[in-house]
Enzyme design. Sequence first.
Site, PDB file in Angstrom:
ATOM      1  N   LYS A   1       0.826  -1.208   0.000  1.00 29.36           N
ATOM      2  CA  LYS A   1       0.000   0.000   0.000  1.00 29.36           C
ATOM      3  C   LYS A   1       0.861   1.259   0.000  1.00 29.36           C
ATOM      4  CE  LYS A   1      -1.363   1.875   3.686  1.00 29.36           C
ATOM      5  NZ  LYS A   1      -1.196   3.080   4.552  1.00 29.36           N
TER       6      LYS A   1
ATOM      7  N   CYS B   1      -4.887   8.951   9.909  1.00 30.79           N
ATOM      8  CA  CYS B   1      -5.058   8.365  11.237  1.00 30.79           C
ATOM      9  C   CYS B   1      -5.146   9.467  12.293  1.00 30.79           C
ATOM     10  CB  CYS B   1      -3.894   7.441  11.562  1.00 30.79           C
ATOM     11  SG  CYS B   1      -3.921   5.906  10.623  1.00 30.79           S
TER      12      CYS B   1
ATOM     13  N   ASP C   1       5.396   0.804  11.923  1.00 34.90           N
ATOM     14  CA  ASP C   1       4.127   0.210  11.508  1.00 34.90           C
ATOM     15  C   ASP C   1       3.950  -1.219  12.004  1.00 34.90           C
ATOM     16  OD1 ASP C   1       3.194   2.465  10.288  1.00 34.90           O
ATOM     17  OD2 ASP C   1       3.525   1.776   8.226  1.00 34.90           O
TER      18      ASP C   1
ATOM     19  N   ARG D   1      -8.084   0.125   5.350  1.00 41.63           N
ATOM     20  CA  ARG D   1      -7.275   1.137   4.667  1.00 41.63           C
ATOM     21  C   ARG D   1      -5.970   0.546   4.149  1.00 41.63           C
ATOM     22  NH1 ARG D   1      -5.311   5.223   8.137  1.00 41.63           N
ATOM     23  NH2 ARG D   1      -4.388   5.970   6.194  1.00 41.63           N
TER      24      ARG D   1
END
Length: 421
Positions: free
Chosen positions: A22, A116, A305, A397
């Site tokens: 992504k 976010c 992440d 997402r």
Amino acid sequence: MDKFVINGGKKLKGRVAVSGAKNSALVLMPATLLNTGKNTIFNTPEVSDIFTMITLLEQLGVKSKFHNHELELDTSSITSQIAPYEHVKKMRASVYVLGPLLARFGFAKVSLPGGCAWGPRPINLHLEAMKKMGAAIELEEGYIIAKAERLNGARIHFDISSVGATGNAMMAASLAKGTTIITNAAVEPEITLLAENLMKMGAKISGSGTTSIEIEGVDSLSASSVHNNSDRIEAGTLLTAAAITKSKIQLEYREHGNIESELFKLEESGVKILLKDNIIEIDAINSRIKNIDVTASIYPGFPTDMQAQWTAYMSIADGTSTITDSIYHDRFSHIPELNRLGANIEVINNSAVVKGVKELKGAKVMSTDLRASASLVLAGLAASGTTEVLRIYHIDRGYQRIDEKLVSLGADIQRVATSEY
């Protein structure tokens, strides 16, 4: 609105393919604004952030076709250089259109980005880079208004290594007059792939993959095709899902070198890792989860992440571990929700101190951001009883049908429509 209902305690087994990255796709897409023609990005994931970026690009006049992970973007007739709030508010990566629009058209009006809910992630680095190249920048009514007859090459130094700012500066510099040198540049795989694609378009770039990147501007760029990387964060998440459930699975994932830090920490925690050509096999069936400290840092360090997922994993480890985030000091909204599942975690400054418990127990929890969602799913897979994860639009997402992948591996997880928020 949907939620996940997870009946925990199931072992995972089997083989699953990792989707396209992504984060890489989100910078490759606006890069097409630098040229005129039909561009193709292969291995594009079907996640909501990608569709948000497509909608934004279409607002600018880009024509798109998206089928079977093959995304075609035709930039022949750009009609607008304005990225409106209603699109940009959904995703911080929308600011990537700033550099390409400014470089190609001499003007860009881009809403200040959203995304976010956690953490101050200012875009001042992006703006300062554009100013260094000669752009006039104003902030008016929530919009960035950037103007430049033509950008000029410049020396740009980032006090903080930033993937987003490095990518934006690289794209802008590709059409600038003269040479741009970026120091303390990001070295993430997303930036290396962007550089490779820009060079396919005709850009002159050296030093990608290092902290010093040199770009000699050209007058125009051509359309290109590029094969997107596989998603290193999805790979790490699925590997951690196997580790936390003490399972054995195989991932179809070719870019082993992109996740060395995660693989090292997993092995340190007691699981076995076997690397084959395009396969990663993890065997945690007979493992005892050792308490392993982690500090999230810039690439090639342990990724921020993956911090939330690792915290979930360490919640059932033997002993106490400390998970520190050196990039985002307040990225810990998942901690209260993990504690609802029976974890024993305390946040001290920018660290989570995790005292391992014997087991987690199912409960109703709420997602607060993309990676926090993933941590709650992992915890739910390991917990006894039933866990309900609300607000899973966050996880959609960035993960392509993660529930279906986990089901294919033997997890008991269902997506259920709900009116709960």
